[in-house]
Structures are given as structure tokens and as C-alpha cells.
Motif scaffolding. Structure first.
Motif, PDB file in Angstrom:
ATOM      1  N   ARG A 119       0.832  -1.199   0.000  1.00 15.17           N
ATOM      2  CA  ARG A 119       0.000   0.000   0.000  1.00 15.17           C
ATOM      3  C   ARG A 119       0.874   1.259   0.000  1.00 15.17           C
ATOM      4  N   LEU A 120       1.891   1.250   0.839  1.00 15.10           N
ATOM      5  CA  LEU A 120       2.762   2.417   0.921  1.00 15.10           C
ATOM      6  C   LEU A 120       3.461   2.660  -0.405  1.00 15.10           C
ATOM      7  N   GLU A 121       3.968   1.603  -1.042  1.00 15.58           N
ATOM      8  CA  GLU A 121       4.662   1.767  -2.309  1.00 15.58           C
ATOM      9  C   GLU A 121       3.718   2.319  -3.379  1.00 15.58           C
ATOM     10  N   THR A 122       2.462   1.884  -3.358  1.00 14.17           N
ATOM     11  CA  THR A 122       1.485   2.401  -4.318  1.00 14.17           C
ATOM     12  C   THR A 122       1.242   3.892  -4.101  1.00 14.17           C
ATOM     13  N   VAL A 123       1.123   4.302  -2.841  1.00 11.29           N
ATOM     14  CA  VAL A 123       0.924   5.719  -2.538  1.00 11.29           C
ATOM     15  C   VAL A 123       2.146   6.528  -2.959  1.00 11.29           C
ATOM     16  N   LEU A 124       3.347   6.020  -2.673  1.00 11.91           N
ATOM     17  CA  LEU A 124       4.559   6.749  -3.042  1.00 11.91           C
ATOM     18  C   LEU A 124       4.666   6.914  -4.553  1.00 11.91           C
ATOM     19  N   ASP A 125       4.291   5.886  -5.299  1.00  7.65           N
ATOM     20  CA  ASP A 125       4.365   5.966  -6.759  1.00  7.65           C
ATOM     21  C   ASP A 125       3.413   7.015  -7.328  1.00  7.65           C
ATOM     22  N   ALA A 126       2.422   7.424  -6.539  1.00 10.00           N
ATOM     23  CA  ALA A 126       1.504   8.481  -7.001  1.00 10.00           C
ATOM     24  C   ALA A 126       2.162   9.852  -6.954  1.00 10.00           C
ATOM     25  N   GLY A 127       3.315   9.959  -6.275  1.00 12.57           N
ATOM     26  CA  GLY A 127       4.094  11.195  -6.315  1.00 12.57           C
ATOM     27  C   GLY A 127       3.587  12.328  -5.447  1.00 12.57           C
ATOM     28  N   PHE A 128       3.014  12.018  -4.292  1.00 11.22           N
ATOM     29  CA  PHE A 128       2.537  13.064  -3.392  1.00 11.22           C
ATOM     30  C   PHE A 128       3.706  13.865  -2.812  1.00 11.22           C
ATOM     31  N   GLY A 129       3.389  15.056  -2.305  1.00 11.27           N
ATOM     32  CA  GLY A 129       4.400  15.911  -1.688  1.00 11.27           C
ATOM     33  C   GLY A 129       5.151  16.737  -2.718  1.00 11.27           C
ATOM     34  N   GLU A 130       6.242  17.341  -2.275  1.00 12.95           N
ATOM     35  CA  GLU A 130       7.031  18.178  -3.179  1.00 12.95           C
ATOM     36  C   GLU A 130       7.695  17.362  -4.285  1.00 12.95           C
ATOM     37  N   ALA A 131       8.063  16.119  -3.988  1.00 10.85           N
ATOM     38  CA  ALA A 131       8.556  15.180  -5.008  1.00 10.85           C
ATOM     39  C   ALA A 131       9.654  15.784  -5.878  1.00 10.85           C
ATOM     40  N   PHE A 132      10.702  16.294  -5.213  1.00  7.01           N
ATOM     41  CA  PHE A 132      11.749  17.020  -5.940  1.00  7.01           C
ATOM     42  C   PHE A 132      13.031  16.206  -6.178  1.00  7.01           C
ATOM     43  N   LEU A 133      13.031  14.935  -5.841  1.00  2.00           N
ATOM     44  CA  LEU A 133      14.292  14.186  -5.861  1.00  2.00           C
ATOM     45  C   LEU A 133      14.889  14.046  -7.256  1.00  2.00           C
ATOM     46  N   CYS A 134      14.083  14.100  -8.284  1.00  2.00           N
ATOM     47  CA  CYS A 134      14.595  13.930  -9.638  1.00  2.00           C
ATOM     48  C   CYS A 134      14.818  15.242 -10.365  1.00  2.00           C
ATOM     49  N   HIS A 135      14.699  16.362  -9.663  1.00  3.49           N
ATOM     50  CA  HIS A 135      15.044  17.637 -10.273  1.00  3.49           C
ATOM     51  C   HIS A 135      16.520  17.637 -10.645  1.00  3.49           C
ATOM     52  N   ALA A 136      16.847  18.373 -11.680  1.00  7.52           N
ATOM     53  CA  ALA A 136      18.211  18.334 -12.221  1.00  7.52           C
ATOM     54  C   ALA A 136      19.279  18.713 -11.207  1.00  7.52           C
ATOM     55  N   ALA A 137      18.944  19.563 -10.237  1.00  5.39           N
ATOM     56  CA  ALA A 137      19.932  19.988  -9.246  1.00  5.39           C
ATOM     57  C   ALA A 137      20.032  19.029  -8.072  1.00  5.39           C
ATOM     58  N   ILE A 138      19.051  18.136  -7.908  1.00  3.91           N
ATOM     59  CA  ILE A 138      19.000  17.269  -6.733  1.00  3.91           C
ATOM     60  C   ILE A 138      19.262  15.808  -7.064  1.00  3.91           C
ATOM     61  N   GLY A 139      18.770  15.341  -8.189  1.00  2.00           N
ATOM     62  CA  GLY A 139      18.990  13.947  -8.574  1.00  2.00           C
ATOM     63  C   GLY A 139      20.448  13.516  -8.512  1.00  2.00           C
ATOM     64  N   PRO A 140      21.383  14.324  -9.055  1.00  2.00           N
ATOM     65  CA  PRO A 140      22.790  13.927  -8.999  1.00  2.00           C
ATOM     66  C   PRO A 140      23.331  13.792  -7.574  1.00  2.00           C
ATOM     67  N   ILE A 141      22.783  14.552  -6.627  1.00  2.00           N
ATOM     68  CA  ILE A 141      23.222  14.452  -5.235  1.00  2.00           C
ATOM     69  C   ILE A 141      22.865  13.077  -4.671  1.00  2.00           C
ATOM     70  N   ILE A 142      21.641  12.622  -4.936  1.00  2.00           N
ATOM     71  CA  ILE A 142      21.218  11.307  -4.454  1.00  2.00           C
ATOM     72  C   ILE A 142      22.048  10.218  -5.123  1.00  2.00           C
ATOM     73  N   GLU A 143      22.221  10.319  -6.429  1.00  2.00           N
ATOM     74  CA  GLU A 143      23.010   9.337  -7.163  1.00  2.00           C
ATOM     75  C   GLU A 143      24.439   9.266  -6.627  1.00  2.00           C
ATOM     76  N   THR A 144      25.056  10.402  -6.399  1.00  3.41           N
ATOM     77  CA  THR A 144      26.432  10.444  -5.892  1.00  3.41           C
ATOM     78  C   THR A 144      26.532   9.796  -4.518  1.00  3.41           C
ATOM     79  N   ALA A 145      25.550  10.087  -3.645  1.00  6.20           N
ATOM     80  CA  ALA A 145      25.570   9.507  -2.296  1.00  6.20           C
ATOM     81  C   ALA A 145      25.469   7.986  -2.346  1.00  6.20           C
TER      82      ALA A 145
END
Length: 205
Positions: free
Chosen positions: A69-95
Motif C-alpha cells: 500500500r505504501l509503495e502504491t501511494v509513493l508511486d503516485a508522487g505526493f508531496g514536493e517530489a523534488f528528488l529527480c530535479h536536475a539539481a537534486i537527482g545527482p546528489i542522491i546518485e552520488t551519495a
């Protein structure tokens, strides 16, 4: 990055432990599938409904169903959902990639808009809980710096599952890399920029 992740690792204990929220499994060099999410990725009305259901009918939602259930809700993209923005995605990938081969083996990963999946084997002397804490601590500081804000970035806990066998391992890898396709964000796994499927494709080019 080094300053945040160079903490004295807890010795993996081969047992369940909890900080009071969710149980976690520490078993040394055992593959585990996990995900962690942004603090605002679960809408309040859904949390209230689930809490009421758990209180009145706890047997109706077994742990596996709660996770789905949680994974289904997360896949709907609620919230600010900014992790894949061009300035932020590389930070997560690098970590995620920073200590691959040193403190853990990173088999598969995917940065979704509001959560992150990983299939990981901690290496000797490095506890999963400390590895995840390092990822979250480092990225939270970088994200707040980029967004010019302060405050909580990640939900306090993460969700992990011990990999039982080879089939479970391959199923978990497949699920992680297919997650953007399942969420209708792309047509093929390699099209999703921040994932092991895309990273492998880029490495071959």
C-alpha cells in the motif's frame, strides 16, 4: 560526503532491532532491499485512515500488505517530489554510489520523485542502519542548501527486507529498476535518468 558518512559503523548483529518505529534486520553481508522516502510523501488523510484501520482491525493489514500500500501511494508522487530535479537527482546518485565496493555492494537502485529504492549488501563491519543514515544525513544537508531552506527532508525511518534467495534477489532488482515504468514515468527502465538501469546503459556508451 566523507565527513557525514565516516561514522564509526555499528557491528552488524544478525538480528532484528528497532528505534521504536519499524523493525530492521542487521545481518552483515546479507543482501537487503530497502527504500526511504521524503517526509511529506504520505498525505495526512491517508495516514489517518490507515491508523484508524490498524487500530480497529490490525489483522486486516499484514506487514506485506502495508508495504505494498505504501509503495502504491509513493508511486503516485505526493508531496514536493523534488528528488529527480536536475539539481537534486545527482546528489542522491552520488551519495548512493560513493561507497559502493567499500562499505557495501550496490546491486540496484532507483531515485523516484519522492522516494529512493536500493538493493544492497553491507560489507563486513558496516551496518545497514549506519549506511542509510549516512545517505540521508548527507543528502538532507545538500538538498536544504540547494533549496535555500531548513527543516526535515526525509521521513525518520526506512523500510528493509532481507533477501531470501536468488529468485528473491532478481525479483527485487527487477522491481527496483521497473518502478519508474510501473509508475508511468517512462516506457523503459533505462530511460529513467537516476537508476541503476540508466547508469549501466550510460556506462556502456
Amino acid at each position: 560526503m566523507e565527513a557525514e558518512q565516516n561514522r564509526s559503523p555499528l557491528k552488524p548483529r544478525g538480528e532484528w532491532h528497532s528505534r521504536g518505529f519499524l523493525p530492521h534486520w542487521e545481518a552483515g553481508e546479507t543482501p537487503q532491499a530497502l527504500f526511504f522516502r521524503l517526509a511529506d510523501s504520505m498525505p495526512h488523510h491517508i495516514r489517518e485512515r490507515w491508523a484508524e484501520e490498524l487500530q480497529t482491525r490490525p489483522e486486516a493489514i499484514p506487514p506485506g500488505e502495508r508495504r505494498r500500500r505504501l509503495e502504491t501511494v509513493l508511486d503516485a508522487g505526493f508531496g514536493e517530489a523534488f528528488l529527480c530535479h536536475a539539481a537534486i537527482g545527482p546528489i542522491i546518485e552520488t551519495a548512493l554510489l560513493h561507497y559502493d565496493g567499500d562499505r557495501y555492494r550496490l546491486h540496484a537502485w532507483c531515485v523516484m520523485p519522492n522516494h529512493v529504492h536500493a538493493l544492497i549488501t553491507p560489507l563486513s563491519g558496516h551496518a545497514l542502519s549506519v549506511i542509510v543514515h549516512g545517505w540521508k544525513s548527507y543528502t538532507a544537508k545538500q538538498i536544504n542548501r540547494i533549496l535555500e531552506r531548513t527543516g526535515k527532508v526525509w521521513f525518520e525511518e526506512y523500510f528493509d527486507r532481507r533477501i531470501r534467495n536468488e529468485k528473491h534477489f532478481e525479483d527485487s532488482r527487477h522491481y527496483i529498476e521497473q518502478n519508474p515504468v510501473k509508475a508511468a514515468l517512462c516506457a523503459e527502465p533505462a530511460q529513467w535518468r537516476y537508476s541503476s538501469a540508466s547508469f549501466s546503459e550510460r556506462a556502456r556508451c
